[in-house]
Design a protein around this motif. Sequence first.
Motif, PDB file in Angstrom:
ATOM      1  N   GLN A  73       0.380  -1.400   0.032  1.00 39.96           N
ATOM      2  CA  GLN A  73       0.266   0.206  -0.100  1.00 39.96           C
ATOM      3  C   GLN A  73       0.850   1.285  -0.154  1.00 39.96           C
ATOM      4  O   GLN A  73       1.415   1.643   0.545  1.00 39.96           O
ATOM      5  CB  GLN A  73      -1.010  -0.455   1.029  1.00 39.96           C
ATOM      6  N   ARG A  99      -5.849   2.522  -7.975  1.00 45.48           N
ATOM      7  CA  ARG A  99      -5.528   1.705  -7.877  1.00 45.48           C
ATOM      8  C   ARG A  99      -4.935  -0.139  -8.063  1.00 45.48           C
ATOM      9  O   ARG A  99      -5.166  -0.724  -7.270  1.00 45.48           O
ATOM     10  CB  ARG A  99      -6.763   1.290  -7.398  1.00 45.48           C
ATOM     11  N   GLN A 104      -2.969   4.832  -3.747  1.00 53.07           N
ATOM     12  CA  GLN A 104      -4.519   6.219  -3.519  1.00 53.07           C
ATOM     13  C   GLN A 104      -3.299   7.372  -2.710  1.00 53.07           C
ATOM     14  O   GLN A 104      -2.558   7.537  -2.261  1.00 53.07           O
ATOM     15  CB  GLN A 104      -4.694   5.218  -1.779  1.00 53.07           C
ATOM     16  N   ASP A 113     -12.771   9.147   3.075  1.00 49.74           N
ATOM     17  CA  ASP A 113     -12.691   7.862   3.807  1.00 49.74           C
ATOM     18  C   ASP A 113     -13.080   7.345   2.315  1.00 49.74           C
ATOM     19  O   ASP A 113     -14.104   6.973   2.667  1.00 49.74           O
ATOM     20  CB  ASP A 113     -13.237   8.104   5.189  1.00 49.74           C
ATOM     21  N   LYS A 115     -13.044   4.129   2.567  1.00 47.09           N
ATOM     22  CA  LYS A 115     -13.638   3.130   3.001  1.00 47.09           C
ATOM     23  C   LYS A 115     -15.983   3.208   3.297  1.00 47.09           C
ATOM     24  O   LYS A 115     -16.030   2.295   3.259  1.00 47.09           O
ATOM     25  CB  LYS A 115     -13.623   2.335   5.034  1.00 47.09           C
ATOM     26  N   ILE A 116     -15.825   4.465   3.428  1.00 48.89           N
ATOM     27  CA  ILE A 116     -17.195   5.045   3.496  1.00 48.89           C
ATOM     28  C   ILE A 116     -17.513   5.152   2.032  1.00 48.89           C
ATOM     29  O   ILE A 116     -17.340   5.641   1.261  1.00 48.89           O
ATOM     30  CB  ILE A 116     -17.788   6.155   4.278  1.00 48.89           C
ATOM     31  N   SER A 119     -18.723   8.233   0.816  1.00 51.84           N
ATOM     32  CA  SER A 119     -17.178  10.512   0.514  1.00 51.84           C
ATOM     33  C   SER A 119     -17.254   9.774  -1.501  1.00 51.84           C
ATOM     34  O   SER A 119     -16.761  10.614  -1.128  1.00 51.84           O
ATOM     35  CB  SER A 119     -16.403   9.174   1.451  1.00 51.84           C
TER      36      SER A 119
END
Length: 521
Positions: A73, A99, A104, A113, A115-116, A119
């Motif tokens: 990452q 990606r 990122q 974020d 992950k949400i 977003s």
Amino acid sequence: MNSAYLYVRVSTDEQKRKGYSLPEQEDRLMRYCEQNNIEVRGIYREDYSAKNFNRPEWTKLLNVVKGRKKKDQENILFIKWDRFSRNIEYAYQMIGILRGVNVQAMAIDQPIDFKIPESTVMLAVYLAVPESENTRRALNTLTGMRRARKAGRWMSTAPKGYQNLSHSDGRKFIAPKQPEAAAMQWVFTELSKGVYNAEQVRKQAFSKGLKCERNNFWKIIRNPVYCGTIVVPPYEGEEMYFVKGQHEPLVTESLFYEVQDVLNGNKRIPATKVTSNEMLPLRGFLECPLCSRMLTGSASKGRHSRYYYYHCSDNTCKSRFKAEEVNKYFEDDLINFQLHPGISNHFKAIVLDVFKSEHRDGLDERKVIADQMEEQEKMLSNARKRFMLEEIDAEDFKIIKSECNDALRMLEAKLTDLPNKADSLKTVENLLNLVVEKYSNIQLHYKGASVAEKRKLIGSIYPQNLCFDGKQHRTAYLSEPLSLIMLINKQLQGIKKGEKLSFDNLSPKVARRGIEPLFLE
């Protein structure tokens, strides 16, 4: 987040408007990494537009992250999303590419974020705002440029022969730049003659300081900016039209459109001029008395010198005359065309009367051009009526309208450059004074003239070829101004001392059709 690459970008216009600077962005990113214990793997500084990702430093950064052996990452940090991109389509495409290599992209002032799920809505907003700013700025720029063009200002890089300058208030303008300006004037003058094609003229202009590639040369000789005209391109239903520019033109409109006629093949190419040796000024004017072919001339090498002869162009014909004797015969014959000083004013009065009469009859060029303009306007009006009656479609009407407007613009330019009648009369008077001066002592003037001037003079006297048999010449036609002079001289010979010359039998029609040959310098 353990490590990251730093990306800072600024474009020149952003730096001027918003005060962005690369050191400021870099300093903020470095402080962010220190506060969050992030290792900086590299800093990439860019001075480039963000309309796409064809940027030198971004390309280097992308190659680095793609070339990692371990695909752990990794992160790319920048201040805001407008530093990353100002185009939504390209931005999402690049995010997908990153990606794919486990990288990122993150903006420290506009964190997302990923992950949400919700977003992504904020990401869309962050990416849409810069693009809308760019679009609005581009629209404002286009509107401003069109407004400036309508006012007659040139709004891009100066064309060949001009340079970009600014007024004291910051307004930009173009002005002639030497020696390119003089070279461009020479280019248009040469092209208007129709002797050399565009590529030949371009190569000759190179030695005069005009460095231009072939494709660009074709564009600039078609650009009306050189005659002081600015083109306003079509936009949102508004048709293309032309306005008078605020800059100094390098050529007249009539010369520019004359060149366009040559380039379009609408102007006849003049015949090749006949050159001659100084001992053979009559070469090309004499006919063979035996076969009626043209007499040419050449030199024969003698024991002590070279001897020149006029001889038939047919090698089987035996016509041959010594050039020295023929030239002397012609020089002696010029006395018949010498204008007597006492009647020079009468001669000028006759020619001026003819000129005024022709203008009163409406035969001047202004009326001809005005008639042509009226004809084009009638054609355009007729096409408009047929379009309204749906007899022709919109595309055909657009073509007809464009052709008529182009023709009207060219005719208006020619009409503008034509002198008025008072100037024309003054020009004719000046030319007549020159003619009287030359023909008052025609023999002396001919002997002292160059070969080119001699040939012009011969052509003005004899529009048709002379047939010379070794002792005398004959011609089927003599230019009528010279016929008038000979008629006056003949009357003078029959007048006794103290008598006055009567002009009652000298009609102006005698000189009417032969004025122009007389004006040859």
